[in-house]
Write an enzyme that holds these catalytic residues in place. Structure first.
Site, PDB file in Angstrom:
ATOM      1  N   GLY A  10       0.818  -1.215   0.000  1.00 49.73           N
ATOM      2  CA  GLY A  10       0.000   0.000   0.000  1.00 49.73           C
ATOM      3  C   GLY A  10       0.851   1.264   0.000  1.00 49.73           C
ATOM      4  N   ASN A  32      -3.013  -8.554   0.617  1.00 53.10           N
ATOM      5  CA  ASN A  32      -3.941  -9.245  -0.293  1.00 53.10           C
ATOM      6  C   ASN A  32      -4.260  -8.404  -1.535  1.00 53.10           C
ATOM      7  OD1 ASN A  32      -5.590  -7.288   0.743  1.00 53.10           O
ATOM      8  ND2 ASN A  32      -7.198  -8.668   1.473  1.00 53.10           N
ATOM      9  N   SER A 124      -3.507   6.497  14.079  1.00 52.03           N
ATOM     10  CA  SER A 124      -3.837   7.730  13.362  1.00 52.03           C
ATOM     11  C   SER A 124      -4.144   8.851  14.339  1.00 52.03           C
ATOM     12  CB  SER A 124      -5.065   7.453  12.496  1.00 52.03           C
ATOM     13  OG  SER A 124      -5.646   8.666  12.077  1.00 52.03           O
ATOM     14  N   TYR A 148     -14.023   3.788  11.335  1.00 51.80           N
ATOM     15  CA  TYR A 148     -12.585   3.678  11.038  1.00 51.80           C
ATOM     16  C   TYR A 148     -11.764   4.124  12.248  1.00 51.80           C
ATOM     17  CZ  TYR A 148      -7.977   5.115   9.463  1.00 51.80           C
ATOM     18  OH  TYR A 148      -6.616   5.295   9.379  1.00 51.80           O
ATOM     19  N   LYS A 152      -9.043   2.102  15.143  1.00 56.34           N
ATOM     20  CA  LYS A 152      -7.689   2.487  15.571  1.00 56.34           C
ATOM     21  C   LYS A 152      -7.619   2.543  17.097  1.00 56.34           C
ATOM     22  CE  LYS A 152      -5.899   2.732  11.529  1.00 56.34           C
ATOM     23  NZ  LYS A 152      -5.075   1.603  11.112  1.00 56.34           N
ATOM     24  N   TYR A 176      -0.116   8.552  12.959  1.00 54.02           N
ATOM     25  CA  TYR A 176       0.245   9.344  11.779  1.00 54.02           C
ATOM     26  C   TYR A 176      -0.639  10.582  11.695  1.00 54.02           C
ATOM     27  CZ  TYR A 176       1.597   4.636   9.989  1.00 54.02           C
ATOM     28  OH  TYR A 176       2.096   3.384   9.818  1.00 54.02           O
ATOM     29  N   PHE A 177      -0.055  11.682  11.247  1.00 52.33           N
ATOM     30  CA  PHE A 177      -0.863  12.854  10.930  1.00 52.33           C
ATOM     31  C   PHE A 177      -1.248  12.738   9.442  1.00 52.33           C
ATOM     32  CE2 PHE A 177      -1.630  15.177  14.792  1.00 52.33           C
ATOM     33  CZ  PHE A 177      -1.041  14.274  15.654  1.00 52.33           C
ATOM     34  N   ASN A 197     -10.607  10.882  -1.745  1.00 52.54           N
ATOM     35  CA  ASN A 197     -11.199  11.514  -0.559  1.00 52.54           C
ATOM     36  C   ASN A 197     -10.235  12.524   0.031  1.00 52.54           C
ATOM     37  OD1 ASN A 197     -13.610   9.930  -0.285  1.00 52.54           O
ATOM     38  ND2 ASN A 197     -12.270   8.217   0.232  1.00 52.54           N
TER      39      ASN A 197
HETATM   40  P1  NAD Z   1      -3.417   1.568   1.668  1.00 52.59           P
HETATM   41  O1  NAD Z   1      -4.825   1.166   1.442  1.00 52.59           O
HETATM   42  O2  NAD Z   1      -2.658   2.179   0.554  1.00 52.59           O
HETATM   43  O3  NAD Z   1      -2.579   0.319   2.208  1.00 52.59           O
HETATM   44  C1  NAD Z   1      -3.154  -0.709   2.995  1.00 52.59           C
HETATM   45  C2  NAD Z   1      -2.708  -2.033   2.405  1.00 52.59           C
HETATM   46  O4  NAD Z   1      -3.275  -3.095   3.206  1.00 52.59           O
HETATM   47  C3  NAD Z   1      -3.183  -2.257   0.972  1.00 52.59           C
HETATM   48  O5  NAD Z   1      -2.087  -2.647   0.172  1.00 52.59           O
HETATM   49  C4  NAD Z   1      -4.224  -3.375   1.083  1.00 52.59           C
HETATM   50  O6  NAD Z   1      -4.217  -4.190  -0.062  1.00 52.59           O
HETATM   51  C5  NAD Z   1      -3.757  -4.093   2.335  1.00 52.59           C
HETATM   52  N1  NAD Z   1      -4.802  -4.825   3.083  1.00 52.59           N
HETATM   53  C6  NAD Z   1      -5.983  -4.352   3.570  1.00 52.59           C
HETATM   54  N2  NAD Z   1      -6.634  -5.320   4.233  1.00 52.59           N
HETATM   55  C7  NAD Z   1      -5.838  -6.432   4.176  1.00 52.59           C
HETATM   56  C8  NAD Z   1      -5.964  -7.749   4.684  1.00 52.59           C
HETATM   57  N3  NAD Z   1      -7.029  -8.159   5.372  1.00 52.59           N
HETATM   58  N4  NAD Z   1      -4.954  -8.625   4.448  1.00 52.59           N
HETATM   59  C9  NAD Z   1      -3.849  -8.244   3.742  1.00 52.59           C
HETATM   60  N5  NAD Z   1      -3.693  -7.021   3.243  1.00 52.59           N
HETATM   61  C10 NAD Z   1      -4.676  -6.119   3.462  1.00 52.59           C
HETATM   62  O7  NAD Z   1      -3.411   2.533   2.959  1.00 52.59           O
HETATM   63  P2  NAD Z   1      -2.244   3.426   3.542  1.00 52.59           P
HETATM   64  O8  NAD Z   1      -2.600   4.847   3.337  1.00 52.59           O
HETATM   65  O9  NAD Z   1      -0.933   2.927   3.125  1.00 52.59           O
HETATM   66  O10 NAD Z   1      -2.438   3.140   5.096  1.00 52.59           O
HETATM   67  C11 NAD Z   1      -1.704   2.144   5.783  1.00 52.59           C
HETATM   68  C12 NAD Z   1      -2.147   2.128   7.255  1.00 52.59           C
HETATM   69  O11 NAD Z   1      -1.949   3.418   7.803  1.00 52.59           O
HETATM   70  C13 NAD Z   1      -3.620   1.796   7.442  1.00 52.59           C
HETATM   71  O12 NAD Z   1      -3.747   0.995   8.599  1.00 52.59           O
HETATM   72  C14 NAD Z   1      -4.243   3.152   7.663  1.00 52.59           C
HETATM   73  O13 NAD Z   1      -5.409   3.062   8.431  1.00 52.59           O
HETATM   74  C15 NAD Z   1      -3.137   3.870   8.408  1.00 52.59           C
HETATM   75  N6  NAD Z   1      -3.224   5.333   8.290  1.00 52.59           N
HETATM   76  C16 NAD Z   1      -3.253   5.918   7.055  1.00 52.59           C
HETATM   77  C17 NAD Z   1      -3.361   7.293   6.940  1.00 52.59           C
HETATM   78  C18 NAD Z   1      -3.415   7.973   5.596  1.00 52.59           C
HETATM   79  O14 NAD Z   1      -3.758   9.148   5.539  1.00 52.59           O
HETATM   80  N7  NAD Z   1      -3.069   7.324   4.507  1.00 52.59           N
HETATM   81  C19 NAD Z   1      -3.432   8.092   8.108  1.00 52.59           C
HETATM   82  C20 NAD Z   1      -3.387   7.467   9.346  1.00 52.59           C
HETATM   83  C21 NAD Z   1      -3.292   6.075   9.432  1.00 52.59           C
HETATM   84  N1  UDP Z   2     -10.395  18.871   2.168  1.00 54.70           N
HETATM   85  C1  UDP Z   2     -10.995  19.736   1.267  1.00 54.70           C
HETATM   86  N2  UDP Z   2     -11.388  19.233   0.056  1.00 54.70           N
HETATM   87  C2  UDP Z   2     -11.191  17.941  -0.312  1.00 54.70           C
HETATM   88  C3  UDP Z   2     -10.567  17.070   0.613  1.00 54.70           C
HETATM   89  C4  UDP Z   2     -10.187  17.568   1.846  1.00 54.70           C
HETATM   90  O1  UDP Z   2     -11.180  20.902   1.556  1.00 54.70           O
HETATM   91  O2  UDP Z   2     -11.588  17.549  -1.429  1.00 54.70           O
HETATM   92  C5  UDP Z   2      -9.912  19.392   3.466  1.00 54.70           C
HETATM   93  C6  UDP Z   2     -10.522  18.723   4.679  1.00 54.70           C
HETATM   94  O3  UDP Z   2     -11.725  19.350   5.079  1.00 54.70           O
HETATM   95  C7  UDP Z   2      -9.401  18.861   5.714  1.00 54.70           C
HETATM   96  C8  UDP Z   2      -8.128  18.800   4.878  1.00 54.70           C
HETATM   97  O4  UDP Z   2      -8.517  19.149   3.543  1.00 54.70           O
HETATM   98  O5  UDP Z   2      -9.450  20.144   6.324  1.00 54.70           O
HETATM   99  C9  UDP Z   2      -7.463  17.420   4.856  1.00 54.70           C
HETATM  100  O6  UDP Z   2      -8.423  16.451   4.463  1.00 54.70           O
HETATM  101  P1  UDP Z   2      -8.026  14.946   4.142  1.00 54.70           P
HETATM  102  O7  UDP Z   2      -9.281  14.208   3.758  1.00 54.70           O
HETATM  103  O8  UDP Z   2      -6.891  14.920   3.186  1.00 54.70           O
HETATM  104  O9  UDP Z   2      -7.455  14.423   5.542  1.00 54.70           O
HETATM  105  P2  UDP Z   2      -8.187  14.251   6.968  1.00 54.70           P
HETATM  106  O10 UDP Z   2      -9.543  14.792   6.896  1.00 54.70           O
HETATM  107  O11 UDP Z   2      -8.150  12.788   7.210  1.00 54.70           O
HETATM  108  O12 UDP Z   2      -7.332  15.003   7.929  1.00 54.70           O
END
Ligand code: NAD
Ligand code: UDP
Length: 331
Positions: A10, A32, A124, A148, A152, A176-177, A197
């Site tokens: 991911g 997966n 998160s 979601y 966490k 993570y931020f 999103n």
């Molecule tokens: P992503 O969707 O790109 O990566 C997640 C990966 O997990 C994918 O490759 C997916 O195929 C795999 N996966 C999901 N369910 C699975 C399962 N049951 N078995 C095996 N593989 C599985 O997401 P990401 O942005 O890389 O996020 C990684 C982690 O960080 C997640 O737990 C997410 O909640 C957390 N996180 C992400 C953000 C963000 O903004 N991206 C912020 C805070 C926390």
């Molecule tokens: N946001 C926005 N337009 C978009 C997506 C996000 O104005 O199409 C804003 C949202 O309200 C937030 C910031 O951008 O203030 C970050 O949003 P994001 O969805 O990237 O992250 P999260 O909400 O998880 O912090």
């Protein structure tokens, strides 16, 4: 160390694998591919010039998961696999609770069974809820408003209780931020399915002309310019934070904010993107998005003090790298 990375194909996982390989660790990925593409593996190899092992498994399948532990000596796990879309989690709570909680429980169970004590978990900033900024690890957590976020909070609690009962466990909960950007090679980055999103992939698609304009969700927040404030962190800084957490892990439970400590508004982000890449981003202001908080940024002193880690890349680098990836490999 031999590190099992769940969700390693991911967005954050792939960058984390690059950082692990570059730091000299061996990487075994379990993914997966439900939200990622297998080609990413070759890109990780290309960037690092190193080999890695990949298992295409759903980690909620206990038998397949255990087979990995039987086939490899594992020193530690980094658990990133999970579903992550806030809106979707409200529509499909069961699938979010099932995938995110069962995966954490089975992975912890396998660690216990096979004697693996080091566990790094992807949490998160959403667990803080609508708290006062800056968010600090010792704060009392407030409700998250969506399934979601609750997965966490629950996963953190499950791992904390397991570590309490098993004093030899070493758990790092990484909050993570807002990860943005891509590896500087432009080979790996964020490829959301459908309309993004999150704001950065939305902006890059507007810049590309695939989407007409950015919709800014609310300009009446109690912030300086009225738009929402977030702590954007370059995904490679975040990836390096995992290596620091793993290299410094000790017994007990340790919580680290991984952010820059600086809040940036939506308007400031647009301006930074325009400046970094010389492209205008058309936008319109629309209503607030339900569940969004006004401000979210980190107190990062704990990670700095205990891990010797700080985010090094600035907002212009984040915008440049996000745009480079959009142009090079994201078709
Ligand atoms: P992503 O969707 O790109 O990566 C997640 C990966 O997990 C994918 O490759 C997916 O195929 C795999 N996966 C999901 N369910 C699975 C399962 N049951 N078995 C095996 N593989 C599985 O997401 P990401 O942005 O890389 O996020 C990684 C982690 O960080 C997640 O737990 C997410 O909640 C957390 N996180 C992400 C953000 C963000 O903004 N991206 C912020 C805070 C926390
Ligand atoms: N946001 C926005 N337009 C978009 C997506 C996000 O104005 O199409 C804003 C949202 O309200 C937030 C910031 O951008 O203030 C970050 O949003 P994001 O969805 O990237 O992250 P999260 O909400 O998880 O912090």
């Amino acid at each position: 160390m031999n590190i099992l990375v769940t969700g390693g194909v991911g967005y954050i996982g792939a960058h984390t694998c690059v950082a692990l390989l570059e730091a000299g660790h061996q990487v075994i990925i379990a993914d997966n591919l439900c939200n990622s593409k297998v080609e990413t593996l070759d890109r990780i190899r290309q960037i690092t010039n190193k080999e890695l092992t990949f298992y295409e498994v759903d980690i909620t399948n206990e038998l397949s998961l255990n087979n990995i532990f039987l086939s490899h000596y594992i020193d530690g796990v980094i658990h990133l696999a999970g579903f992550k879309a806030v809106g979707e989690s409200i529509e499909k709570p069961l699938s979010y609770y099932y995938n995110n909680i069962v995966s954490t429980m089975l992975l912890a169970k396998a660690c216990q069974k096979y004697g693996v004590r080091r566990f790094v978990f992807s949490s998160s900033a959403t667990v803080y809820g609508d708290n006062e900024v800056p968010f600090i690890e010792t704060m009392k957590l407030l409700p998250t408003t969506n399934p979601y976020g609750e997965t966490k909070v629950m996963s953190e609690r499950i791992l904390t209780d397991i570590a309490k009962a098993n004093p030899s466990w070493a758990v790092a909960l990484l909050r993570y931020f807002n990860p943005v950007g891509a590896h500087e090679s432009g080979l790996i980055g964020e490829s959301p399915n459908g309309v993004p999103n999150n704001i950065m992939p939305y902006i890059t698609q507007v810049a590309k002309g695939r989407l007409e304009k950015l919709k800014i969700f609310g300009s009446d927040y109690p912030t300086e310019d009225g738009t929402g404030i977030r702590d954007y962190i370059h995904v490679m800084d975040l990836a390096e934070g995992h290596v620091a957490a793993l290299n410094n892990i000790t017994e007990g439970v340790h919580i680290y904010n991984l952010g820059t400590g600086r809040g940036i508004s939506v308007l400031e982000l647009i301006e930074a993107f325009e400046k970094a890449n010389g492209i205008k981003i058309p936008y319109e202001i629309v209503g607030r998005r339900p569940g969004d908080v006004a401000s979210c940024y980190a107190d990062v002193s704990n990670a700095k003090r205990k891990l010797g880690w700080i985010a090094k890349r600035d907002i212009f680098t984040m915008c440049r790298d996000a745009w480079r990836f959009e142009n090079r490999y994201k078709e």
